[in-house]
Design a protein around this motif. Structure first.
Motif, short mmCIF file in Angstrom:
data_model
loop_
_atom_site.label_atom_id
_atom_site.label_comp_id
_atom_site.label_asym_id
_atom_site.label_seq_id
_atom_site.Cartn_x
_atom_site.Cartn_y
_atom_site.Cartn_z
N VAL A 70 1.11 -1.20 0.13
CA VAL A 70 0.13 0.16 0.24
C VAL A 70 0.83 1.29 0.33
N ARG A 71 0.18 2.52 -0.67
CA ARG A 71 1.07 3.85 -0.53
C ARG A 71 1.02 3.80 0.93
N CYS A 72 2.45 4.39 1.45
CA CYS A 72 2.88 5.22 3.02
C CYS A 72 2.00 5.78 3.55
N LYS A 73 1.53 6.48 2.12
CA LYS A 73 0.16 7.52 3.33
C LYS A 73 -1.08 6.78 4.05
N ASN A 74 -1.40 5.62 3.01
CA ASN A 74 -2.27 4.33 3.92
C ASN A 74 -1.35 3.88 5.29
N LEU A 75 -0.31 3.36 4.62
CA LEU A 75 0.08 2.64 6.07
C LEU A 75 0.37 2.82 7.30
N VAL A 76 1.00 4.46 7.13
CA VAL A 76 0.68 4.94 8.61
C VAL A 76 -0.31 5.74 9.47
N ALA A 77 -1.39 5.84 8.50
CA ALA A 77 -2.85 6.37 8.92
C ALA A 77 -3.34 4.61 8.92
N THR A 78 -3.09 4.00 9.51
CA THR A 78 -3.20 2.62 9.95
C THR A 78 -4.35 2.80 11.08
N GLU A 79 -5.06 2.68 11.77
CA GLU A 79 -5.97 2.42 12.83
C GLU A 79 -6.41 1.22 12.74
N ILE A 80 -6.04 0.83 14.04
CA ILE A 80 -6.37 -0.55 14.96
C ILE A 80 -8.15 -0.01 15.20
N GLY A 81 -9.05 -1.68 14.39
CA GLY A 81 -10.12 -1.44 14.54
C GLY A 81 -10.78 -0.59 12.91
N LYS A 82 -10.06 -0.28 12.95
CA LYS A 82 -10.75 0.74 11.48
C LYS A 82 -9.97 -0.08 10.55
N ASN A 83 -8.88 -0.06 10.22
CA ASN A 83 -8.37 -1.19 8.83
C ASN A 83 -7.54 -1.69 9.67
N LEU A 84 -7.13 -2.16 10.68
CA LEU A 84 -6.48 -3.77 11.15
C LEU A 84 -7.67 -4.23 11.67
N ILE A 85 -7.83 -5.00 11.23
CA ILE A 85 -8.96 -5.68 11.27
C ILE A 85 -9.23 -7.12 12.08
N GLU A 86 -9.36 -7.42 13.28
CA GLU A 86 -9.84 -9.07 13.64
C GLU A 86 -10.83 -9.62 12.45
N VAL A 87 -10.62 -10.98 12.32
CA VAL A 87 -11.74 -11.59 11.67
C VAL A 87 -12.15 -12.93 12.43
N GLY A 88 -12.75 -13.70 12.85
CA GLY A 88 -12.61 -15.15 13.78
C GLY A 88 -12.46 -14.40 14.52
#
Length: 179
Positions: A70-88
């Motif tokens: 992904v673009r660095c802009k997206n990587l640094v803005a990754t939020e737990i629960g919004k962009n980093l999501i647990e499934v199962g």
């Protein structure tokens, strides 16, 4: 005509960098870099020195960029629960990186399932390293000095430096100039 960039495709410098990855040893060095860095440090310690915590953070960024380009802009803005999501849950739990269409350059949502070593590295980072990097309450995977995220230019430079030091290839700083 005045807006025509007059150049298309990859730059000569980017082509030269990509050619270096035709060597299987270079590819292997890049793919194993994050775990090598993690083996180097006592990451379960409550008193991890700041430079070690940052190096572990950058190693995680390399792992994520390999698994989910992904673009660095997206990587640094990754939020737990919004962009980093647990499934199962339990043994069937997977982690997903998800970026909705409004957050990406081409208006196409991105989603990557993170499994195996990548998911394990993310879990270790969230549990042991990220808390030591927090300076304020934040949901960002890559926290900055305050409640916001780390700067994209800084993370990009840190990734380029780490890859050059560990792999011997200088990645283009700011892989995209917009962030």
């Amino acid at each position: 005509r005045q807006l025509d960039p007059r150049s298309y495709g990859m730059t000569i410098k980017n082509r030269k960098t990509l050619r270096e990855f035709e060597d299987p040893h270079v590819v292997q060095a890049l793919l194993t870099l994050p775990e090598r860095i993690w083996q180097r440090h006592n990451w379960k310690s409550d008193c991890l020195i700041q430079s070690a915590a940052v190096e572990l953070q950058v190693a995680l960024a390399v792992e994520l960029l390999v698994a989910a380009p992904v673009r660095c802009k997206n990587l640094v803005a990754t939020e737990i629960g919004k962009n980093l999501i647990e499934v199962g849950s339990g043994i069937g739990k997977t982690l997903h990186l998800y970026y909705p269409q409004e957050d990406v350059k081409n208006d196409m949502p991105l989603e990557f399932a993170l499994r195996g070593p990548t998911a394990s590295l993310v879990d270790r980072y969230i549990k042991f390293v990220r808390p030591q990097l927090l300076r304020a309450q934040s949901f960002f995977v890559f926290p900055g000095e305050g409640p916001s995220h780390k700067g994209g230019a800084l993370l990009s430079e840190q990734v380029a430096d780490l890859v050059e030091r560990e792999v011997g290839v200088r990645m283009q700083r700011g892989l995209n100039r917009q962030g």
